[in-house]
Design an enzyme around this catalytic site. Sequence first.
Site, short mmCIF file in Angstrom:
data_model
loop_
_atom_site.label_atom_id
_atom_site.label_comp_id
_atom_site.label_asym_id
_atom_site.label_seq_id
_atom_site.Cartn_x
_atom_site.Cartn_y
_atom_site.Cartn_z
N SER A 145 0.80 -1.22 0.00
CA SER A 145 0.00 0.00 0.00
C SER A 145 0.84 1.28 0.00
CB SER A 145 -0.97 -0.01 1.18
OG SER A 145 -1.92 -1.03 1.01
N THR A 197 -5.41 -3.65 7.79
CA THR A 197 -5.19 -5.05 7.44
C THR A 197 -5.13 -5.87 8.72
OG1 THR A 197 -3.86 -6.53 6.08
CG2 THR A 197 -2.66 -4.78 7.19
N LYS A 224 -9.21 -5.55 11.27
CA LYS A 224 -10.36 -5.14 10.46
C LYS A 224 -11.66 -5.02 11.23
CE LYS A 224 -8.54 -6.42 5.99
NZ LYS A 224 -8.88 -6.92 4.66
N ASP A 267 -12.78 -4.12 -0.85
CA ASP A 267 -12.29 -5.32 -1.55
C ASP A 267 -13.28 -5.83 -2.60
OD1 ASP A 267 -9.79 -5.59 -0.41
OD2 ASP A 267 -10.45 -6.93 1.18
N ARG A 304 -14.93 -25.38 6.30
CA ARG A 304 -15.66 -25.39 7.56
C ARG A 304 -17.13 -25.09 7.29
NH1 ARG A 304 -14.41 -21.50 10.92
NH2 ARG A 304 -13.30 -20.24 9.39
N PRO A 305 -18.03 -26.07 7.61
CA PRO A 305 -19.44 -25.91 7.25
C PRO A 305 -20.08 -24.63 7.79
CG PRO A 305 -19.01 -28.14 8.04
CD PRO A 305 -17.75 -27.38 8.22
N LEU A 359 -7.57 -14.30 -6.33
CA LEU A 359 -7.32 -13.12 -5.49
C LEU A 359 -5.85 -13.03 -5.11
CD1 LEU A 359 -10.35 -12.88 -5.50
CD2 LEU A 359 -10.34 -12.69 -3.02
N TYR A 361 -2.13 -12.40 -5.44
CA TYR A 361 -1.40 -11.56 -6.42
C TYR A 361 0.11 -11.77 -6.37
CZ TYR A 361 -1.34 -8.70 -2.20
OH TYR A 361 -1.21 -8.27 -0.91
N GLY A 378 -4.85 -11.47 -9.27
CA GLY A 378 -5.27 -10.68 -8.12
C GLY A 378 -4.76 -9.25 -8.09
#
Length: 276
Positions: free
Chosen positions: A23, A68, A72, A109, A158-159, A218, A220, A241
Amino acid sequence: MSPITGATRLAAVIGDPVEHSRSPAIHNAAYAAVDLDWVYVALRVPPGRGGDAVRAMPVLGIRGCNVTMPHKEAAAAACDELSPVATVLGVVNTVVLRADGTVRGDSTDGEGLMRALAEAGLDPSERRVAVLGTGGAARAVVLALGAAGAAVTVVGRRPEACASAAALVPGADARPWADLREVMADVDVVVNATPIGMGADEPGGLPAAGPGQWAVDLVYHPARTPFLAASEQAGAAVVGGLGMLVHQAALAFEQMTGRAAPIEAMRRAAEAVGAA
Ligand code: NAP
């Protein structure tokens, strides 16, 4: 870059770790391209202090922060106002200081990916899209794809996380990771929102998309992941990405500065960091 003076405005990315963030390079290149007297730095903020960092923005006059891991959620909770997308997701990656001293948070995003897809010529509306993964990036992407009119299937290990991501969009499906190949055979677009492909020596990997399909990654770094390389070889169209990285940064730049983002300068900077 302009010389730093008493009038220079400050923006930052907060995270831990943060030293490898692209960034600063992307935003400082943007300031230089449009001749803005701003500077953008990376600030390592320890876990548990993300909210304090956001609350310090009005005190220190920090005009904008990107956020980040691991801040978040805490940053979202510390904002005075959230965008509709950030309200649904409960996380922010961009916080902007407004003239009245309050801070507003957003998650750029999902919209960043939508702009990258548009740039690549992919309109996800009424397409069947598989999103692989259920983490923060996957959730942002599921919400944006659903809003754009895609028929979304979330595939995850993970369900509960899978069901929660699918619940962001009315009518979206949740499928277990064991069904990955079956799901992939039945969609137009496959979006990898897991870190698979980042590691040089990792075993396994993702099955390739094929002719008539789009493979979207996604990840990169590397710019051309094994998933993209194999899918392209098999006849799929591919989107890496980096475009999403550039466009989420461009959206943040626009919110922080009120100026149109110099996309190509930002893209060159993002690519140059990766090449370094
Ligand atoms: P995250 O919150 O840690 O989520 C990662 C997801 O991937 C989780 O659902 C995780 O499943 C799943 N996963 C990890 N390894 C897996 C494996 N071997 N098999 C199946 N699933 C696996 O991470 P994130 O923030 O969402 O980021 C995901 C990726 O997107 C990262 O590579 C990140 O660099 C990239 N990203 C790119 C951009 C951009 O601008 N281009 C923006 C954001 C993120 P479990 O929960 O079961 O572990």
